[in-house]
Design an enzyme around this catalytic site. Structure first.
Site, PDB file in Angstrom:
ATOM      1  N   ASP A   1      18.420  69.402  28.796  1.00 47.52           N
ATOM      2  CA  ASP A   1      18.247  70.112  27.526  1.00 47.52           C
ATOM      3  C   ASP A   1      17.006  69.214  27.173  1.00 47.52           C
ATOM      4  OD1 ASP A   1      18.209  69.924  25.229  1.00 47.52           O
ATOM      5  OD2 ASP A   1      20.386  68.865  24.616  1.00 47.52           O
ATOM      6  N   VAL A   2      15.861  69.940  26.976  1.00 46.70           N
ATOM      7  CA  VAL A   2      14.562  69.418  25.920  1.00 46.70           C
ATOM      8  C   VAL A   2      14.010  69.162  25.363  1.00 46.70           C
ATOM      9  CG1 VAL A   2      13.358  71.483  27.906  1.00 46.70           C
ATOM     10  CG2 VAL A   2      14.204  72.037  25.427  1.00 46.70           C
TER      11      VAL A   2
ATOM     12  N   LEU B   1       8.056  91.120  20.666  1.00 49.89           N
ATOM     13  CA  LEU B   1       9.435  91.430  21.366  1.00 49.89           C
ATOM     14  C   LEU B   1       9.583  92.167  22.833  1.00 49.89           C
ATOM     15  CD1 LEU B   1      12.515  91.706  20.230  1.00 49.89           C
ATOM     16  CD2 LEU B   1      12.200  94.136  19.037  1.00 49.89           C
TER      17      LEU B   1
ATOM     18  N   ASP C   1      17.376  74.361  32.926  1.00 50.18           N
ATOM     19  CA  ASP C   1      17.785  74.642  31.496  1.00 50.18           C
ATOM     20  C   ASP C   1      19.332  73.809  31.308  1.00 50.18           C
ATOM     21  OD1 ASP C   1      18.623  76.802  29.432  1.00 50.18           O
ATOM     22  OD2 ASP C   1      17.843  78.163  30.910  1.00 50.18           O
TER      23      ASP C   1
ATOM     24  N   SER D   1       5.017  82.737  20.207  1.00 48.97           N
ATOM     25  CA  SER D   1       5.663  84.586  19.945  1.00 48.97           C
ATOM     26  C   SER D   1       5.109  85.392  19.171  1.00 48.97           C
ATOM     27  CB  SER D   1       7.136  85.116  19.084  1.00 48.97           C
ATOM     28  OG  SER D   1       7.363  85.272  18.791  1.00 48.97           O
TER      29      SER D   1
ATOM     30  N   LYS E   1       7.134  79.066  16.489  1.00 48.06           N
ATOM     31  CA  LYS E   1       6.563  79.620  17.092  1.00 48.06           C
ATOM     32  C   LYS E   1       4.964  79.177  16.287  1.00 48.06           C
ATOM     33  CE  LYS E   1       9.274  80.187  19.917  1.00 48.06           C
ATOM     34  NZ  LYS E   1       8.881  79.681  22.084  1.00 48.06           N
TER      35      LYS E   1
ATOM     36  N   ASN F   1       9.255  77.508  27.682  1.00 46.06           N
ATOM     37  CA  ASN F   1       9.636  78.575  28.103  1.00 46.06           C
ATOM     38  C   ASN F   1      10.973  78.461  26.706  1.00 46.06           C
ATOM     39  OD1 ASN F   1      10.454  81.100  28.308  1.00 46.06           O
ATOM     40  ND2 ASN F   1      12.414  80.132  29.523  1.00 46.06           N
TER      41      ASN F   1
ATOM     42  N   TYR G   1      12.481  79.808  12.721  1.00 50.06           N
ATOM     43  CA  TYR G   1      12.229  80.670  14.451  1.00 50.06           C
ATOM     44  C   TYR G   1      10.879  80.245  14.086  1.00 50.06           C
ATOM     45  CZ  TYR G   1      10.850  83.006  18.187  1.00 50.06           C
ATOM     46  OH  TYR G   1      11.023  83.579  19.764  1.00 50.06           O
TER      47      TYR G   1
ATOM     48  N   PRO H   1       4.469  86.724  23.656  1.00 47.30           N
ATOM     49  CA  PRO H   1       5.142  87.798  23.749  1.00 47.30           C
ATOM     50  C   PRO H   1       5.363  88.520  22.643  1.00 47.30           C
ATOM     51  CG  PRO H   1       6.138  85.942  24.612  1.00 47.30           C
ATOM     52  CD  PRO H   1       5.154  85.657  24.189  1.00 47.30           C
TER      53      PRO H   1
HETATM   54  N1  LIG Z   1      12.455  88.178  24.392  1.00 46.65           N
HETATM   55  C1  LIG Z   1      11.704  88.008  23.531  1.00 46.65           C
HETATM   56  O1  LIG Z   1      11.668  89.585  22.886  1.00 46.65           O
HETATM   57  C2  LIG Z   1      10.452  87.516  22.832  1.00 46.65           C
HETATM   58  C3  LIG Z   1       9.624  87.415  22.453  1.00 46.65           C
HETATM   59  C4  LIG Z   1       8.581  86.285  21.854  1.00 46.65           C
HETATM   60  C5  LIG Z   1       8.832  85.218  21.976  1.00 46.65           C
HETATM   61  N2  LIG Z   1      10.369  84.291  23.743  1.00 46.65           N
HETATM   62  C6  LIG Z   1      10.272  83.373  23.188  1.00 46.65           C
HETATM   63  O2  LIG Z   1      10.152  83.855  25.739  1.00 46.65           O
HETATM   64  C7  LIG Z   1      11.580  82.755  25.852  1.00 46.65           C
HETATM   65  C8  LIG Z   1      11.933  83.270  26.610  1.00 46.65           C
HETATM   66  O3  LIG Z   1      12.824  84.040  26.022  1.00 46.65           O
HETATM   67  P1  LIG Z   1      13.871  85.521  26.334  1.00 46.65           P
HETATM   68  O4  LIG Z   1      14.299  86.799  25.658  1.00 46.65           O
HETATM   69  O5  LIG Z   1      14.033  84.689  28.227  1.00 46.65           O
HETATM   70  O6  LIG Z   1      15.594  84.439  25.514  1.00 46.65           O
HETATM   71  P2  LIG Z   1      17.133  83.678  26.608  1.00 46.65           P
HETATM   72  O7  LIG Z   1      17.906  83.132  25.288  1.00 46.65           O
HETATM   73  O8  LIG Z   1      16.871  84.129  27.649  1.00 46.65           O
HETATM   74  O9  LIG Z   1      15.524  82.484  27.538  1.00 46.65           O
HETATM   75  C9  LIG Z   1      16.038  81.091  26.270  1.00 46.65           C
HETATM   76  C10 LIG Z   1      16.414  79.913  27.542  1.00 46.65           C
HETATM   77  O10 LIG Z   1      16.130  78.462  27.047  1.00 46.65           O
HETATM   78  C11 LIG Z   1      17.366  78.377  27.215  1.00 46.65           C
HETATM   79  N3  LIG Z   1      17.232  76.421  26.452  1.00 46.65           N
HETATM   80  C12 LIG Z   1      17.986  76.804  25.050  1.00 46.65           C
HETATM   81  N4  LIG Z   1      18.103  75.398  24.397  1.00 46.65           N
HETATM   82  C13 LIG Z   1      17.466  74.556  25.359  1.00 46.65           C
HETATM   83  C14 LIG Z   1      17.821  73.233  26.049  1.00 46.65           C
HETATM   84  N5  LIG Z   1      17.924  72.879  24.526  1.00 46.65           N
HETATM   85  N6  LIG Z   1      17.100  73.033  26.978  1.00 46.65           N
HETATM   86  C15 LIG Z   1      16.657  73.554  27.726  1.00 46.65           C
HETATM   87  N7  LIG Z   1      16.979  75.049  27.933  1.00 46.65           N
HETATM   88  C16 LIG Z   1      17.714  75.647  26.228  1.00 46.65           C
HETATM   89  C17 LIG Z   1      18.167  78.815  27.238  1.00 46.65           C
HETATM   90  O11 LIG Z   1      20.006  78.589  27.715  1.00 46.65           O
HETATM   91  C18 LIG Z   1      17.836  80.374  27.719  1.00 46.65           C
HETATM   92  O12 LIG Z   1      17.721  79.999  29.017  1.00 46.65           O
HETATM   93  C19 LIG Z   1      11.902  82.151  24.306  1.00 46.65           C
HETATM   94  O13 LIG Z   1      10.478  80.873  24.375  1.00 46.65           O
HETATM   95  C20 LIG Z   1      11.576  83.728  23.448  1.00 46.65           C
HETATM   96  O14 LIG Z   1      11.466  82.347  21.774  1.00 46.65           O
HETATM   97  C21 LIG Z   1      10.387  86.082  23.484  1.00 46.65           C
END
Ligand SMILES: NC(=O)c1ccc[n+]([C@@H]2O[C@H](COP(=O)([O-])OP(=O)(O)OC[C@H]3O[C@@H](n4cnc5c(N)ncnc54)[C@H](O)[C@@H]3O)[C@@H](O)[C@H]2O)c1
Length: 253
Positions: free
Chosen positions: A62-63, A189, A38, A144, A161, A89, A157, A187
Site C-alpha cells: 500500500d503506497v 485518456l 499493488d 496525466s 497529477k 504508477n 485527481y 498519458p
Molecule cells: N487510463 C488512463 O486514461 C490514464 C490517463 C492518464 C494517467 N493515468 C494514470 O495511469 C496510472 C494507471 O492507470 P490505469 O488506467 O491502469 O488505472 P487502474 O485503476 O487500473 O490502476 C491503478 C492501480 O493502482 C492500484 N492502487 C490504488 N491504490 C493503491 C495503493 N494505495 N497502493 C498500491 N496500489 C494502489 C490499483 O489497485 C490499480 O491496480 C494511474 O496513475 C493513472 O492516474 C491513466
C-alpha cells in the site's frame, strides 16, 4: 534475451492490472527483472509474465504506508540484488466519482492525495537508497494530461497529477548528483482495462479526447510502452525533471 533493459531491476507500483501491468510486461520483454506491487492480488499478472519467460515477483504494498513501501523494497532487493527503476504508477483514478469541487469532501480529497501524491513520495523515499547503491537509476512518475488540460469534475485527481509534475522537477534537482533521473509520463485518456470497463463514465471524455487529438483514434496501453521504456532506459540518460506527454497530440501547450 537481449533488450533495452537488460540487467535492470524495475519496481512498478499499482501493477496488478491496467497500465502498470502493461509496463511490467513490456519491461520484462526488454530484459528487466520486474516487481509488480499493488493492494490488489498480483498473481494473475505474475503468471502471465512468467509464462512469457520473464523473471517477476508480485508483492503486496500500500503506497500510502511508508513501512509497507520499505518492506516491499527490501524484498525486491533481496530477491534481485538491487533496484534500478521505479515506476510510480499506483493511483486512485477510475473509481473516483465525477462531481463538482463543491461536492468533494475533505476525506475523499485527502485519500486521493495520500495515494496519488504521498504514495509517490513514499515509494521514492524507500527506493532511493537502493538506486544510490547501484550508482544511479530512473524514477518515472505517472502524471496525466488532465493536469495540463484542466479537465473538470475530479479536482483532487487533476490537482494530484499536477503535483506529480512539480515533484518530478524538484526531486530531479535533489537526485542529480546521485545520477538518479526523475521524469514524468503524462498519458492522455487511455483504454486500460478499468477505463474500458467503466465506459458509461468515460465515453464523453473519450469522445472529447478523440476530437482534440491530432491523431484521431482511441489511445491504448501499447501507445505508452515506447515512452516508458525510453524513460527507464539509458536512451534517456541525459534527461531529467521532464514531463513527456503521450496523448496523440491533444495537449498543445
Ligand atoms: N487510463 C488512463 O486514461 C490514464 C490517463 C492518464 C494517467 N493515468 C494514470 O495511469 C496510472 C494507471 O492507470 P490505469 O488506467 O491502469 O488505472 P487502474 O485503476 O487500473 O490502476 C491503478 C492501480 O493502482 C492500484 N492502487 C490504488 N491504490 C493503491 C495503493 N494505495 N497502493 C498500491 N496500489 C494502489 C490499483 O489497485 C490499480 O491496480 C494511474 O496513475 C493513472 O492516474 C491513466
Amino acid at each position: 534475451m537481449s533488450g533495452q533493459l537488460n540487467n535492470k531491476v524495475a519496481v512498478i507500483t499499482g501493477g496488478a492490472r491496467g497500465l502498470g501491468a502493461a509496463y511490467a510486461m513490456a519491461f520484462s520483454k526488454e530484459g528487466a527483472k520486474v516487481c509488480i506491487s499493488d493492494v490488489l492480488d498480483t498473481s494473475k499478472k505474475v503468471k502471465e509474465i512468467t509464462e512469457n519467460g520473464g523473471d517477476v515477483i508480485g508483492l503486496p504494498c500500500d503506497v500510502t504506508d511508508l513501512s509497507s513501501c520499505h518492506s516491499m523494497v527490501e524484498k525486491v532487493a533481496d530477491r534481485f540484488g538491487g533496484i534500478d527503476i521505479l515506476v510510480n504508477n499506483a493511483a486512485m483514478f477510475v473509481d473516483l466519482p465525477r462531481r463538482t469541487f463543491l461536492d468533494i469532501g475533505s476525506e475523499e480529497w485527502n485519500n486521493v492525495m495520500a495515494v496519488n501524491v504521498r504514495g509517490s513520495f513514499n515509494c521514492s523515499k524507500a527506493i532511493v537508497p537502493e538506486l544510490r547503491r547501484r550508482g544511479g537509476g530512473s524514477i518515472i512518475n505517472i502524471s496525466s494530461s488532465t493536469a495540463l488540460k484542466g479537465i473538470p469534475y475530479t479536482l483532487h485527481y487533476v490537482t494530484s497529477k499536477g503535483a506529480i509534475m512539480a515533484m518530478t522537477r524538484a526531486l530531479a534537482r535533489e537526485l542529480g548528483d546521485d545520477n538518479i533521473r526523475v521524469n514524468s509520463l503524462a498519458p492522455g485518456l487511455t483504454m486500460s482495462e478499468a477505463v474500458a470497463a467503466a465506459d458509461n463514465t468515460f465515453a464523453p471524455y473519450n469522445e472529447a479526447s478523440l476530437r482534440g487529438r491530432a491523431l484521431k483514434r482511441e489511445q491504448v496501453p501499447k501507445d505508452l510502452i515506447g515512452a516508458a521504456i525510453f524513460l527507464a532506459s539509458d536512451g534517456s540518460s541525459f534527461m531529467t525533471g521532464q514531463t513527456l506527454v503521450v496523448d496523440g497530440g491533444d495537449v498543445t501547450n
